[in-house]
Design a protein around this motif. Structure first.
Motif, PDB file in Angstrom:
ATOM      1  N   SER A  35      72.662  81.114  30.136  1.00  0.00           N
ATOM      2  CA  SER A  35      74.006  80.630  30.452  1.00  0.00           C
ATOM      3  C   SER A  35      74.715  81.580  31.396  1.00  0.00           C
ATOM      4  CB  SER A  35      74.833  80.469  29.184  1.00  0.00           C
ATOM      5  OG  SER A  35      74.256  79.512  28.345  1.00  0.00           O
ATOM      6  N   GLN A  36      74.601  82.866  31.133  1.00  0.00           N
ATOM      7  CA  GLN A  36      75.251  83.860  31.972  1.00  0.00           C
ATOM      8  C   GLN A  36      74.723  83.790  33.405  1.00  0.00           C
ATOM      9  OE1 GLN A  36      74.297  87.881  30.933  1.00  0.00           O
ATOM     10  NE2 GLN A  36      76.067  88.724  32.001  1.00  0.00           N
ATOM     11  N   ARG A  37      73.431  83.679  33.558  1.00  0.00           N
ATOM     12  CA  ARG A  37      72.851  83.630  34.903  1.00  0.00           C
ATOM     13  C   ARG A  37      73.197  82.336  35.623  1.00  0.00           C
ATOM     14  NH1 ARG A  37      67.105  86.772  34.233  1.00  0.00           N
ATOM     15  NH2 ARG A  37      68.078  88.684  33.487  1.00  0.00           N
ATOM     16  N   GLN A  38      73.250  81.226  34.900  1.00  0.00           N
ATOM     17  CA  GLN A  38      73.619  79.959  35.528  1.00  0.00           C
ATOM     18  C   GLN A  38      75.075  79.980  35.974  1.00  0.00           C
ATOM     19  OE1 GLN A  38      72.541  77.203  32.450  1.00  0.00           O
ATOM     20  NE2 GLN A  38      70.499  76.873  33.285  1.00  0.00           N
ATOM     21  N   GLY A  43      79.242  80.546  40.313  1.00  0.00           N
ATOM     22  CA  GLY A  43      80.295  81.264  41.008  1.00  0.00           C
ATOM     23  C   GLY A  43      79.890  81.649  42.415  1.00  0.00           C
ATOM     24  N   HIS A  44      78.642  82.032  42.594  1.00  0.00           N
ATOM     25  CA  HIS A  44      78.128  82.387  43.915  1.00  0.00           C
ATOM     26  C   HIS A  44      78.164  81.175  44.844  1.00  0.00           C
ATOM     27  CE1 HIS A  44      75.558  84.300  46.905  1.00  0.00           C
ATOM     28  NE2 HIS A  44      74.737  83.279  46.823  1.00  0.00           N
ATOM     29  N   ILE A  53      73.741  74.177  52.191  1.00  0.00           N
ATOM     30  CA  ILE A  53      72.889  73.247  51.446  1.00  0.00           C
ATOM     31  C   ILE A  53      73.059  73.376  49.933  1.00  0.00           C
ATOM     32  CG2 ILE A  53      70.491  72.615  50.955  1.00  0.00           C
ATOM     33  CD1 ILE A  53      69.899  73.160  53.901  1.00  0.00           C
ATOM     34  N   PRO A  54      73.048  74.584  49.347  1.00  0.00           N
ATOM     35  CA  PRO A  54      73.208  74.646  47.883  1.00  0.00           C
ATOM     36  C   PRO A  54      74.533  74.059  47.411  1.00  0.00           C
ATOM     37  CG  PRO A  54      72.427  76.741  48.712  1.00  0.00           C
ATOM     38  CD  PRO A  54      72.769  75.911  49.899  1.00  0.00           C
ATOM     39  N   LYS A  55      75.600  74.283  48.162  1.00  0.00           N
ATOM     40  CA  LYS A  55      76.905  73.757  47.773  1.00  0.00           C
ATOM     41  C   LYS A  55      76.930  72.240  47.908  1.00  0.00           C
ATOM     42  CE  LYS A  55      81.762  74.783  48.049  1.00  0.00           C
ATOM     43  NZ  LYS A  55      82.749  75.705  48.576  1.00  0.00           N
ATOM     44  N   ASN A  56      76.308  71.720  48.951  1.00  0.00           N
ATOM     45  CA  ASN A  56      76.242  70.267  49.125  1.00  0.00           C
ATOM     46  C   ASN A  56      75.432  69.613  48.011  1.00  0.00           C
ATOM     47  OD1 ASN A  56      77.768  70.399  51.437  1.00  0.00           O
ATOM     48  ND2 ASN A  56      76.027  70.275  52.832  1.00  0.00           N
ATOM     49  N   VAL A  57      74.342  70.241  47.618  1.00  0.00           N
ATOM     50  CA  VAL A  57      73.506  69.683  46.555  1.00  0.00           C
ATOM     51  C   VAL A  57      74.252  69.704  45.220  1.00  0.00           C
ATOM     52  CG1 VAL A  57      71.413  70.083  45.199  1.00  0.00           C
ATOM     53  CG2 VAL A  57      71.326  70.216  47.676  1.00  0.00           C
ATOM     54  N   LEU A  58      74.975  70.795  44.946  1.00  0.00           N
ATOM     55  CA  LEU A  58      75.708  70.894  43.684  1.00  0.00           C
ATOM     56  C   LEU A  58      76.830  69.865  43.609  1.00  0.00           C
ATOM     57  CD1 LEU A  58      76.131  72.481  41.042  1.00  0.00           C
ATOM     58  CD2 LEU A  58      77.791  73.864  42.286  1.00  0.00           C
ATOM     59  N   ASP A  88      84.729  78.904  26.815  1.00  0.00           N
ATOM     60  CA  ASP A  88      86.171  78.630  26.782  1.00  0.00           C
ATOM     61  C   ASP A  88      86.790  78.573  28.174  1.00  0.00           C
ATOM     62  OD1 ASP A  88      86.290  78.380  24.046  1.00  0.00           O
ATOM     63  OD2 ASP A  88      86.692  80.506  23.722  1.00  0.00           O
ATOM     64  N   ILE A  89      86.066  77.954  29.107  1.00  0.00           N
ATOM     65  CA  ILE A  89      86.571  77.745  30.460  1.00  0.00           C
ATOM     66  C   ILE A  89      86.681  76.248  30.664  1.00  0.00           C
ATOM     67  CG2 ILE A  89      86.126  78.092  32.914  1.00  0.00           C
ATOM     68  CD1 ILE A  89      84.428  80.535  32.101  1.00  0.00           C
ATOM     69  N   ASN A  90      87.835  75.808  31.140  1.00  0.00           N
ATOM     70  CA  ASN A  90      88.052  74.390  31.363  1.00  0.00           C
ATOM     71  C   ASN A  90      87.190  73.928  32.544  1.00  0.00           C
ATOM     72  OD1 ASN A  90      88.985  71.812  31.615  1.00  0.00           O
ATOM     73  ND2 ASN A  90      91.084  72.373  32.106  1.00  0.00           N
ATOM     74  N   PRO A  91      86.260  72.976  32.336  1.00  0.00           N
ATOM     75  CA  PRO A  91      85.399  72.526  33.424  1.00  0.00           C
ATOM     76  C   PRO A  91      86.166  71.888  34.580  1.00  0.00           C
ATOM     77  CG  PRO A  91      84.486  71.833  31.335  1.00  0.00           C
ATOM     78  CD  PRO A  91      85.845  72.394  31.054  1.00  0.00           C
ATOM     79  N   ALA A  92      87.360  71.356  34.309  1.00  0.00           N
ATOM     80  CA  ALA A  92      88.133  70.717  35.371  1.00  0.00           C
ATOM     81  C   ALA A  92      88.769  71.744  36.307  1.00  0.00           C
ATOM     82  CB  ALA A  92      89.207  69.823  34.762  1.00  0.00           C
ATOM     83  N   SER A  93      89.031  72.943  35.800  1.00  0.00           N
ATOM     84  CA  SER A  93      89.721  73.930  36.628  1.00  0.00           C
ATOM     85  C   SER A  93      88.976  75.261  36.688  1.00  0.00           C
ATOM     86  CB  SER A  93      91.131  74.150  36.091  1.00  0.00           C
ATOM     87  OG  SER A  93      91.063  74.692  34.794  1.00  0.00           O
ATOM     88  N   TRP A  94      87.678  75.251  36.608  1.00  0.00           N
ATOM     89  CA  TRP A  94      86.913  76.489  36.562  1.00  0.00           C
ATOM     90  C   TRP A  94      86.973  77.260  37.869  1.00  0.00           C
ATOM     91  CZ3 TRP A  94      82.938  77.401  39.896  1.00  0.00           C
ATOM     92  CH2 TRP A  94      82.408  76.311  40.562  1.00  0.00           C
ATOM     93  N   GLU A  95      87.210  76.587  38.993  1.00  0.00           N
ATOM     94  CA  GLU A  95      87.219  77.299  40.282  1.00  0.00           C
ATOM     95  C   GLU A  95      88.448  78.178  40.432  1.00  0.00           C
ATOM     96  OE1 GLU A  95      86.801  73.963  42.900  1.00  0.00           O
ATOM     97  OE2 GLU A  95      84.648  74.290  43.082  1.00  0.00           O
ATOM     98  N   ARG A  96      89.505  77.899  39.669  1.00  0.00           N
ATOM     99  CA  ARG A  96      90.739  78.687  39.773  1.00  0.00           C
ATOM    100  C   ARG A  96      90.803  79.826  38.777  1.00  0.00           C
ATOM    101  NH1 ARG A  96      93.821  73.214  40.114  1.00  0.00           N
ATOM    102  NH2 ARG A  96      92.919  73.193  38.063  1.00  0.00           N
TER     103      ARG A  96
END
Length: 101
Positions: A35-38, A43-44, A53-58, A88-96
């Protein structure tokens, strides 16, 4: 596990569970390590420039196609969402979310 058992001097005849071996070694479970590595990879990729390409695929969605009947197979995104919830991280707002250290 075999390496840890050998380092700690625990043989299979001692009947020590894997959980106890990890506790004695001071290590997290394999689930926690994965989980930690994923999440680190997520985040990367989220910090990558748009168009990579990785961002487009995700972030991509399939335009057409069908899935077989029954329980859907978990996608990588689903596993990441599950790991975010466990942390305990909200999946809807994890980027912030800002994390120190």
């Amino acid at each position: 596990m075999r390496c840890l058992r050998r380092i700690l001097g625990i043989s299979w005849q001692d009947r020590v569970s894997n959980k106890n071996v990890l506790t004695q070694a001071g290590m997290a479970s394999m689930f926690a390590l994965l989980s930690q590595r994923q999440l680190r990879w997520l985040g990367h990729v989220s910090r990558m420039d748009d168009g990579r390409i990785p961002k487009n695929v995700l972030n991509g969605e399939l335009a057409t196609g069908s899935r077989p009947a029954g329980r859907p197979i978990l996608r990588y995104k689903d596993v990441l969402k599950r790991d975010l919830k466990v942390g305990d991280i909200n999946p809807a707002s994890w980027e912030r979310v800002e994390v120190c250290c």
